[in-house]
Design a protein around this motif. Structure first.
Motif, short mmCIF file in Angstrom:
data_model
loop_
_atom_site.label_atom_id
_atom_site.label_comp_id
_atom_site.label_asym_id
_atom_site.label_seq_id
_atom_site.Cartn_x
_atom_site.Cartn_y
_atom_site.Cartn_z
N PRO A 15 -3.67 1.07 15.27
CA PRO A 15 -3.75 0.04 15.95
C PRO A 15 -3.57 -0.52 17.82
O PRO A 15 -3.76 -1.20 17.44
N ARG A 68 -9.12 -1.63 8.55
CA ARG A 68 -8.11 -2.25 8.06
C ARG A 68 -7.46 -2.04 9.83
O ARG A 68 -6.47 -2.82 9.79
N VAL A 69 -7.36 -1.57 10.16
CA VAL A 69 -6.67 -0.87 11.68
C VAL A 69 -7.06 -1.89 12.69
O VAL A 69 -5.97 -2.64 13.24
N ILE A 121 -1.98 -6.07 3.89
CA ILE A 121 -1.94 -4.82 4.78
C ILE A 121 -3.23 -4.88 5.30
O ILE A 121 -4.12 -4.29 5.35
N GLY A 122 -2.71 -3.90 6.57
CA GLY A 122 -4.36 -3.90 7.67
C GLY A 122 -3.50 -2.02 7.65
O GLY A 122 -4.09 -2.27 6.35
N SER A 123 -3.51 -1.54 8.65
CA SER A 123 -3.98 -0.25 8.82
C SER A 123 -3.04 0.54 7.83
O SER A 123 -1.49 -0.21 7.29
N PRO A 124 -3.03 1.17 6.41
CA PRO A 124 -2.18 1.90 5.67
C PRO A 124 -0.82 2.59 6.13
O PRO A 124 -0.05 3.38 5.42
N LEU A 125 -1.17 3.73 7.37
CA LEU A 125 -1.11 4.63 7.43
C LEU A 125 0.26 3.91 8.04
O LEU A 125 -0.22 3.61 9.45
N MET A 166 -4.95 6.57 -1.10
CA MET A 166 -3.51 5.69 -1.12
C MET A 166 -3.94 4.96 -2.31
O MET A 166 -5.17 4.09 -3.28
N MET A 167 -2.60 3.88 -2.83
CA MET A 167 -2.56 3.09 -3.86
C MET A 167 -2.59 1.67 -3.07
O MET A 167 -2.12 1.26 -2.18
N GLU A 168 -3.10 1.30 -4.02
CA GLU A 168 -3.25 -0.65 -4.00
C GLU A 168 -2.67 -1.40 -4.50
O GLU A 168 -3.62 -0.61 -6.35
N SER A 172 -5.42 -5.25 11.97
CA SER A 172 -4.47 -5.00 12.84
C SER A 172 -3.89 -5.17 14.16
O SER A 172 -3.01 -5.83 14.32
N SER A 222 0.53 -1.65 0.23
CA SER A 222 0.62 0.10 -0.18
C SER A 222 0.86 1.26 0.49
O SER A 222 1.84 1.05 0.15
#
Lengths: 176, 352
Positions: free
Chosen positions: B338, B259-260, A59-63, B175-177, B263, A34
């Motif tokens: 996270p 997503r957070v 990928i979890g958090s992209p930050l 974001m890019m993925e 994790s 990401s």
């Protein structure tokens, strides 16, 4: 492979492009990846940063708030993030533009005169990629072959000469 | 299938074109602008229309007009712009027109900020405009899912003749993925029974309208629409259940926040805490049965959102308040980490 990479500098130094190159390298090797830019007013002349996550797992958090690879292209970015680097992480610093030296003993710091090397080697706007060369060498993240494939994907055909220039910059960085 | 790196905003635009969207009307706003920019660059090449309207209100009413003729039409904006569109969205729902609306949310209220937020959950699921009505609301959590859900949103909007929304946020938009575009065979449903596409003096007029001055007549249109909503609630819910089977704590989150949370859940599992995640992919209809299943063995539930807590209401309702539902969130454009979520899970006393 599990990299949480933070690249930071001024807008215009190629922070986002350097991150994009790493992201495309990861894509070429079928890794999970990401890329997340800082966006908004800070991009326009102020500080700018970008998070790149590369992993074998989704990928979890992209930050990225605690990078294990940190690339600093200016003093404010160095000051802001050097304390956030994860223990056992690596920091890469353009020491032409950053005067400070970190006193952290739990991370590896690499100081490269990237902007000076850019001038000496007549690679305008190449400091970001020179420093990236050092990142690739010190971490063993990607081979030059992968970088070439990534560049071929990103660089438009009309600007094909940029591929060799970027590879030259990577080589200079690796040699530091 | 070849994968490329794309920003969420650009992927939404590309997917819409591949899904047969022929009309895009919009007005620029951060953090959504790349979507409109991509449309400006490519829509004409794809035989469609890109038009930057003079305002958000104009843009949504252009969508109403285009959708009335039976073509696939779309608009996109970010939170303050969506509020401006709300009148038009109500008219579209009241006229039984299909369309897709994208909200790449940013912090509010008011002009707020430009960083990611999920504080428009209530607006999207409970009241995007006046009157009794719903939109289909999809909540993607990756760039690939943005692609897949745009296609689905167009199909379902047509199937049920109602507006559909993609509720994303600045993080997903920017974001890019890696993303791939499956070959989409666009099968446009037959809209000849209602579309106002020219009668050529060969059939009766088709009238697109949301004005009914006789209360009984208006009541019937609304009641009929609600009968349709019941079918949708039964058939169209979708959710991801992650490690919930043996979970003592179930963390609920949608979109980027999920997503957070994932994790944090993985980290907690490594520490021996029995925790799982419930992620609704449709926010309306809310996946009630799915959340009940996810929380069946849990003693505690946690909702994590980029707001002060909005989806938590739907979780409590779905669980009939039978289990304690706690909340953790950041708002105003702050993205929870996270580590923060993990700390909250531990504070809830996750059993080993």
């Amino acid at each position: 492979m599990n990299y949480n990479i933070l690249l930071a500098g001024f807008g215009g130094q190629g922070v986002l492009f350097a991150g994009k190159l790493l992201a495309y390298c990861a894509l070429m090797e079928n890794k999970e990846v990401s890329w997340l830019p800082s966006y908004g007013p800070e991009m326009r002349g102020g500080t700018c940063n970008c998070s790149v996550c590369i992993s074998d797992e989704p990928i979890g958090s992209p930050l990225v708030t605690e990078p294990n690879v940190f690339v600093a292209l200016n003093q404010p970015s160095f000051d802001k993030f050097i304390g956030k680097v994860k223990a056992d992480g690596k920091a890469f610093v353009d020491s032409t533009l950053v005067e400070s030296v970190s006193d952290r003993k739990d991370i590896d710091c690499y100081y490269v005169q990237a902007t000076q090397l850019e001038t000496e080697n007549e690679l305008p706007k190449g400091a970001n990629i020179i420093l990236l060369g050092k990142v690739l060498e010190a971490t063993g993240m990607f081979s030059d072959e992968t970088v070439r494939k990534a560049l071929e994907k990103i660089v438009p055909a009309s600007k094909g000469w940029l591929i060799e220039n970027n590879l030259k910059a990577i080589g200079i960085g690796r040699a530091q | 299938m070849e994968k490329n790196l794309m920003k969420g905003n650009e992927a939404l635009a590309e997917a819409a074109m591949r899904a047969g969207c022929k009309c895009f009307f919009g007005y620029p706003i951060t953090p959504q602008t790349e979507l409109a920019a991509y449309m400006a660059k490519n829509m004409q090449k794809n035989g469609g229309v890109f038009l930057q309207a003079e305002s958000e209100i104009a843009a949504i009413n252009m969508v109403l007009g285009a959708a009335s003729t039976g073509v696939r039409a779309m608009t996109s904006s970010s939170s303050p712009g969506i509020s401006l569109k709300s009148e038009g969205i109500s008219y579209i729902a009241g006229s039984d027109l299909p369309c897709v609306i994208i909200n790449v949310e940013r912090g509010g209220p008011g002009l707020g900020g430009i960083q990611p937020s999920q504080a428009d959950y209530w607006q999207a699921t409970k009241g995007l405009g006046h009157g009794d009505f719903h939109l289909l609301v999809f909540a993607p959590a990756s760039v690939q899912e943005m692609v897949d859900m745009v296609v689905k949103a167009f199909n379902k909007a047509d199937e049920y003749r109602m507006p559909a929304m993609i509720l994303a946020d600045g993080l997903l938009g920017q974001m890019m993925e890696p993303v791939s575009f499956p070959e989409i065979a666009v099968e446009m449903p037959d809209k000849s029974s209602w579309a106002a596409d020219g009668h050529k003096n060969k059939r009766a007029h088709h009238i697109i309208n949301s004005l009914y001055l006789t209360p009984e007549e208006l009541e019937k249109t609304v009641v009929d629409r609600y009968a349709k909503y019941d079918i949708i609630k039964d058939k169209e819910t979708d959710a991801e259940l992650y490690l919930t089977d043996d979970a003592d704590i179930v963390v609920c989150a949608f979109g980027a926040t999920a997503r957070v949370v994932k994790s944090a859940v993985n980290e907690a599992r490594e520490q021996g805490i029995k925790v799982g995640m419930f992620r609704p992919k449709t926010l309306w209809p809310f996946p009630e049965k799915e959340v009940q299943k996810a929380c069946a063995n849990a003693s505690k539930v946690l909702s994590v959102e980029m707001s002060m807590g909005q989806m938590i209401d739907d979780i409590k309702l779905a669980l009939s308040c039978a289990k304690p539902v706690e909340f953790f969130g950041r708002t105003g454009g702050v993205i929870p980490t996270p580590a923060e979520v993990l700390e909250k899970i531990k504070a809830m006393g996750g059993n080993n």
